[in-house]
Design a protein around this motif. Structure first.
Motif, short mmCIF file in Angstrom:
data_model
loop_
_atom_site.label_atom_id
_atom_site.label_comp_id
_atom_site.label_asym_id
_atom_site.label_seq_id
_atom_site.Cartn_x
_atom_site.Cartn_y
_atom_site.Cartn_z
N ASP A 187 2.10 -31.72 12.84
CA ASP A 187 2.16 -32.96 12.27
C ASP A 187 2.19 -32.84 10.87
OD1 ASP A 187 2.44 -34.33 14.92
OD2 ASP A 187 0.46 -34.75 14.87
N LEU A 188 1.21 -32.33 10.25
CA LEU A 188 1.21 -31.90 8.71
C LEU A 188 2.49 -31.40 8.44
CD1 LEU A 188 -0.49 -32.47 6.19
CD2 LEU A 188 -1.69 -30.12 6.59
N ARG A 189 2.74 -30.27 8.89
CA ARG A 189 4.10 -29.56 8.27
C ARG A 189 5.20 -30.58 8.09
NH1 ARG A 189 5.23 -23.40 9.02
NH2 ARG A 189 6.06 -24.12 7.11
N TYR A 190 5.37 -31.43 9.42
CA TYR A 190 6.60 -32.19 9.48
C TYR A 190 6.35 -33.30 8.14
CZ TYR A 190 9.88 -35.68 10.59
OH TYR A 190 10.95 -36.56 10.81
N ARG A 191 5.28 -33.88 8.14
CA ARG A 191 4.96 -35.10 7.29
C ARG A 191 5.17 -34.50 5.71
NH1 ARG A 191 5.90 -38.87 10.06
NH2 ARG A 191 4.82 -39.15 11.88
N VAL A 192 4.78 -33.37 5.51
CA VAL A 192 5.23 -32.71 4.30
C VAL A 192 6.59 -32.58 3.96
CG1 VAL A 192 4.83 -30.64 2.51
CG2 VAL A 192 2.88 -31.52 3.83
N ALA A 193 7.20 -32.13 5.09
CA ALA A 193 8.70 -31.82 4.87
C ALA A 193 9.43 -33.21 4.75
CB ALA A 193 9.24 -31.30 6.16
N GLU A 194 9.07 -34.23 5.33
CA GLU A 194 9.50 -35.60 5.23
C GLU A 194 9.31 -36.02 3.85
OE1 GLU A 194 9.39 -39.59 8.19
OE2 GLU A 194 7.73 -38.59 7.64
N GLU A 195 8.06 -36.15 3.35
CA GLU A 195 7.84 -36.55 1.95
C GLU A 195 8.62 -35.86 1.03
OE1 GLU A 195 3.77 -36.81 1.93
OE2 GLU A 195 3.62 -38.56 3.38
N TYR A 196 8.63 -34.44 1.05
CA TYR A 196 9.35 -33.69 0.24
C TYR A 196 10.94 -34.02 0.33
CZ TYR A 196 10.89 -29.22 -1.80
OH TYR A 196 11.24 -28.24 -2.70
N VAL A 197 11.49 -34.45 1.47
CA VAL A 197 12.62 -34.62 1.61
C VAL A 197 13.06 -36.10 0.93
CG1 VAL A 197 14.74 -35.34 3.10
CG2 VAL A 197 13.45 -33.40 3.53
N ASN A 198 11.99 -36.98 1.08
CA ASN A 198 12.10 -38.32 0.30
C ASN A 198 12.25 -38.34 -1.13
OD1 ASN A 198 12.07 -39.49 3.16
ND2 ASN A 198 9.77 -40.03 2.94
N VAL A 199 11.52 -37.50 -1.66
CA VAL A 199 11.67 -37.45 -3.09
C VAL A 199 12.79 -36.80 -3.33
CG1 VAL A 199 10.66 -36.09 -5.20
CG2 VAL A 199 9.24 -36.92 -3.35
N LEU A 200 13.50 -35.96 -2.75
CA LEU A 200 14.78 -35.32 -3.15
C LEU A 200 15.86 -36.54 -2.84
CD1 LEU A 200 14.80 -31.79 -1.48
CD2 LEU A 200 14.53 -32.35 -3.99
N ARG A 201 15.81 -37.19 -1.57
CA ARG A 201 16.72 -38.26 -1.48
C ARG A 201 16.58 -39.29 -2.46
NH1 ARG A 201 18.23 -40.25 3.79
NH2 ARG A 201 16.41 -39.12 4.68
N ALA A 202 15.54 -39.84 -2.88
CA ALA A 202 15.42 -40.77 -3.90
C ALA A 202 15.92 -40.04 -5.29
CB ALA A 202 13.94 -41.02 -4.22
N ARG A 203 15.75 -38.83 -5.76
CA ARG A 203 16.03 -38.63 -6.81
C ARG A 203 17.53 -38.39 -6.89
NH1 ARG A 203 14.70 -32.33 -8.20
NH2 ARG A 203 16.48 -31.96 -6.74
#
Length: 519
Positions: free
Chosen positions: A226-242
């Motif tokens: 779960d932690l690995r997916y949440r980190v990936a999700e929040e990482y992608v959210n920053v890239l998407r927002a950027r």
């Protein structure tokens, strides 16, 4: 059920020139209609990146004029919205927005380094580790139940008087006292008990504790996935927002450049005032979107920093991600998920542990045979010898408890059946999860291909519309619509890209195909 069978190897633009001019009344009418449509159709706020949008080099670089669909790219990458150009090298036509600090470049995070940092910082993972350690000790304690038990005791006692027997001789009226315990004394004792037969109570207790350890380990692995997916999700959210902010910023700059041209044409009497107003309204909306995008990026960065245990306002710089389409077999993924998902191992271990607890409760009614050796010493001058040792074999047997043990055992057995039904339900749910994740991945891949094919078409539409505008064949509203369609196309592409990346990440999560966490 042997716990070893449950353990699994986890293996980580061109400004236009309008030589002619339409009738003012017609221009005002069309401008008013299209301005209303433009305001209604404007998209939601986008978000801006740190100083430059991410680029992933493609070798060989694709020609802007080359067709994009089915171009045989090895992977998809984020793309920035093309920046418009002006025929007049003038100052920026509109005042800039208030600047906000952009994410710094002091730390360059990759997805792997973010995972490693989150493993260190996540308190829930630490709690799962502590639970696992507790289960390990519980197993050791259960194993110790079958080993010898040694007790020692010592004491010093002081009494008010000596204890004595009072004897009344037959021929004497005077009683005679005979001391048998001195007033103060020291005593010492030692006892060792070895279980000889427990009816399976100890063995079932060990098995239950061992399956509890497997359950705790599976829960820890579930938390790790779960932690690995949440980190990936929040990482992608920053890239998407950027990237969203990069598109929003460039869209604002393009509209500002277009407004500068319309203002020049309006001063020369070659454009109606309605064109000027429409361009101003579109630019204001683009500014509004950019403000919201900046705050959206800040929120995404704060969530990412929290996950990594860093200050919420700490600067963040991320390596870009790309999407490589992969061919995956649904049935193979489903079977792997059923074999590797730790949630299933957790329920299987819980059911086995409850089954052994039930048998352990029943074993308590059987004879408990033991061997015992004792030694006792008491300081007493009236006693000889003062120390004595003994060996004995004994048994404890509860003949009848009127249903207490049997009902406790049945309770645990039925709980085990309940967990087994949960296991069956979860297995069915996992099959559905894998199919949905597989379908979502296929959907996002197809969306990405469609969005990529529309990029050149959107750029060409803007170029043609501006050319028609310069030649009096299109209205100002047509230019604004073309710009809006282009920014939507670029947003759709970037959204499809990051949705595809997240879909691949989620497929890895539901199939447990990530590597084993670093120890």
């Amino acid at each position: 059920m042997n716990p070893s069978t449950l353990r699994r190897k986890r293996s980580p633009e061109v400004r236009g020139w309008w030589p002619g001019r339409r009738q003012a009344a017609a221009g005002a009418w069309h401008g008013a209609v299209w301005t209303v449509l433009l305001i209604v159709a404007l998209p939601l706020p986008a978000q801006e990146p740190s100083p430059s949008p991410p680029r992933v080099p493609v070798d060989p670089p694709a020609s802007p004029a080359s067709p994009k669909p089915n171009s045989g790219r090895a992977f998809f990458r984020p793309v920035p919205l093309p920046q418009g150009t002006s025929l007049e090298p003038a100052q920026p036509p509109s005042p800039p927005l208030e600047s906000v600090p952009s994410p710094g470049e002091d730390v360059r995070w990759t997805l792997e380094s973010a995972w490693q940092q989150a493993i260190v910082a996540d308190s829930r993972l630490r709690a799962a580790d502590a639970t696992f350690e507790a289960a390990r000790h519980a197993t050791s304690a259960a194993q110790a139940e079958g080993r010898p038990l040694v007790k020692l005791n010592a004491a010093y006692e002081l009494r008010t008087d000596e204890l004595a027997y009072r004897i009344l001789p037959p021929a004497s009226p005077v009683p005679v006292t005979q001391p048998f315990m001195q007033r103060e004394f020291f005593d010492f004792g030692a006892q060792m008990r070895v279980p000889l037969y427990t009816g399976g109570r100890v063995a079932h207790g060990v098995e239950a504790a061992a399956h509890g350890e497997v359950s705790a380990e599976a829960q820890r692995e579930t938390r790790w996935l779960d932690l690995r997916y949440r980190v990936a999700e929040e990482y992608v959210n920053v890239l998407r927002a950027r990237d969203e902010q990069a598109v929003a910023r460039t869209y604002r700059d393009n509209l500002a450049a277009h407004l500068h041209d319309v203002e020049a044409l309006y001063r020369e009497g070659k454009a109606p005032k309605n064109d000027l107003l429409a361009a101003q309204v579109a630019l204001a909306d683009a500014r509004h979107s950019l403000v919201a995008a900046r705050h959206g990026l800040d929120a995404a960065i704060a969530a990412f920093n929290r996950r990594l245990g860093r200050p919420l306002d700490a600067p963040v710089s991320l390596e870009p991600l790309h999407f490589r389409p992969e061919k995956v077999d649904l049935e193979e993924l489903t079977q792997r998920a059923l074999a590797m998902r730790p949630e299933l191992a957790d329920l299987a271990a819980q059911a086995a542990a409850l089954c052994h607890r039930s048998e352990q409760a029943r074993a308590a009614r059987k004879p408990q045979i033991y061997a015992e050796g004792v030694y006792g010493f008491r300081e007493n001058r009236y006693q000889d010898p003062q120390g004595i040792a003994a060996v004995r074999v004994g048994a404890d047997w509860t003949m009848a408890d009127f249903g207490r043990t049997e009902h406790q055992a049945e309770e645990l057995a039925w709980k085990s059946q309940a967990v087994q039904h949960q296991f069956d339900h979860l297995a069915s749910t996992i099959r559905l999860q894998v199919r949905r994740a597989w379908l979502h991945l296929d959907e996002t891949r197809r969306r990405l291909e469609v969005a990529e094919a529309a990029l050149d078409q959107a750029d060409e539409n803007v170029r043609v519309t501006r050319s028609r505008y310069r030649n009096g064949l299109a209205t100002n509203t047509d230019v604004l619509k073309a710009e809006l369609l282009r920014v939507r196309t670029y947003r759709n592409y970037n959204h499809s890209l990051y949705d595809a990346i997240l879909a691949m990440m989620w497929l890895k999560r539901v199939t447990a195909t990530w590597d084993e966490p670093a120890q």
